[in-house]
Design a protein around this motif. Structure first.
Motif, mmCIF file in Angstrom:
data_model
loop_
_atom_site.group_PDB
_atom_site.id
_atom_site.type_symbol
_atom_site.label_atom_id
_atom_site.label_comp_id
_atom_site.label_asym_id
_atom_site.label_seq_id
_atom_site.Cartn_x
_atom_site.Cartn_y
_atom_site.Cartn_z
ATOM 1 N N HIS A 25 -5.974 -8.943 -11.104
ATOM 2 C CA HIS A 25 -6.457 -7.727 -10.451
ATOM 3 C C HIS A 25 -6.176 -7.762 -8.951
ATOM 4 N N HIS A 26 -6.361 -8.920 -8.341
ATOM 5 C CA HIS A 26 -6.105 -9.064 -6.907
ATOM 6 C C HIS A 26 -4.626 -8.827 -6.602
ATOM 7 N N GLU A 27 -3.756 -9.403 -7.426
ATOM 8 C CA GLU A 27 -2.317 -9.221 -7.222
ATOM 9 C C GLU A 27 -1.920 -7.753 -7.382
ATOM 10 N N GLU A 28 -2.497 -7.076 -8.382
ATOM 11 C CA GLU A 28 -2.200 -5.656 -8.591
ATOM 12 C C GLU A 28 -2.694 -4.825 -7.413
ATOM 13 N N PHE A 29 -3.882 -5.157 -6.898
ATOM 14 C CA PHE A 29 -4.444 -4.436 -5.762
ATOM 15 C C PHE A 29 -3.561 -4.619 -4.532
ATOM 16 N N ALA A 31 -0.380 -5.261 -4.495
ATOM 17 C CA ALA A 31 0.863 -4.507 -4.722
ATOM 18 C C ALA A 31 0.627 -3.016 -4.447
ATOM 19 N N GLN A 32 -0.523 -2.500 -4.854
ATOM 20 C CA GLN A 32 -0.842 -1.088 -4.591
ATOM 21 C C GLN A 32 -0.976 -0.835 -3.095
ATOM 22 N N LEU A 33 -1.602 -1.765 -2.369
ATOM 23 C CA LEU A 33 -1.729 -1.617 -0.921
ATOM 24 C C LEU A 33 -0.365 -1.586 -0.246
ATOM 25 N N ARG A 34 0.536 -2.477 -0.685
ATOM 26 C CA ARG A 34 1.890 -2.489 -0.113
ATOM 27 C C ARG A 34 2.601 -1.165 -0.383
ATOM 28 N N GLU A 35 2.436 -0.608 -1.576
ATOM 29 C CA GLU A 35 3.079 0.661 -1.918
ATOM 30 C C GLU A 35 2.510 1.805 -1.083
ATOM 31 N N VAL A 36 1.202 1.831 -0.887
ATOM 32 C CA VAL A 36 0.576 2.869 -0.061
ATOM 33 C C VAL A 36 1.090 2.772 1.373
ATOM 34 N N GLU A 37 1.204 1.566 1.893
ATOM 35 C CA GLU A 37 1.718 1.369 3.251
ATOM 36 C C GLU A 37 3.167 1.843 3.354
#
Length: 54
Positions: A25-29, A31-37
């Motif tokens: 879950h941490h890794e997915e989160f 990855a989502q933060l990097r995509e949003v940035e």
């Protein structure tokens, strides 16, 4: 005689499984933060492009 015998390991405990799920879950989160940035930077770039054309 048998040099490549599999090594016995104990099955995962509930704590091990919970920790693995938490890591996933941490890794997915992250990855989502990097995509949003990345998307934020793209939007800023597009805004700058539009403002330059005005």
């Amino acid at each position: 005689m048998f040099g490549n015998e599999p090594t016995f390991s104990m099955p995962l405990t509930t704590e091990d499984l919970a920790a693995a799920l938490d890591r996933q879950h941490h890794e997915e989160f992250e990855a989502q933060l990097r995509e949003v940035e990345r998307q934020r930077q793209e939007i800023e770039r597009l805004h700058a492009e539009l403002n330059a054309k005005k």
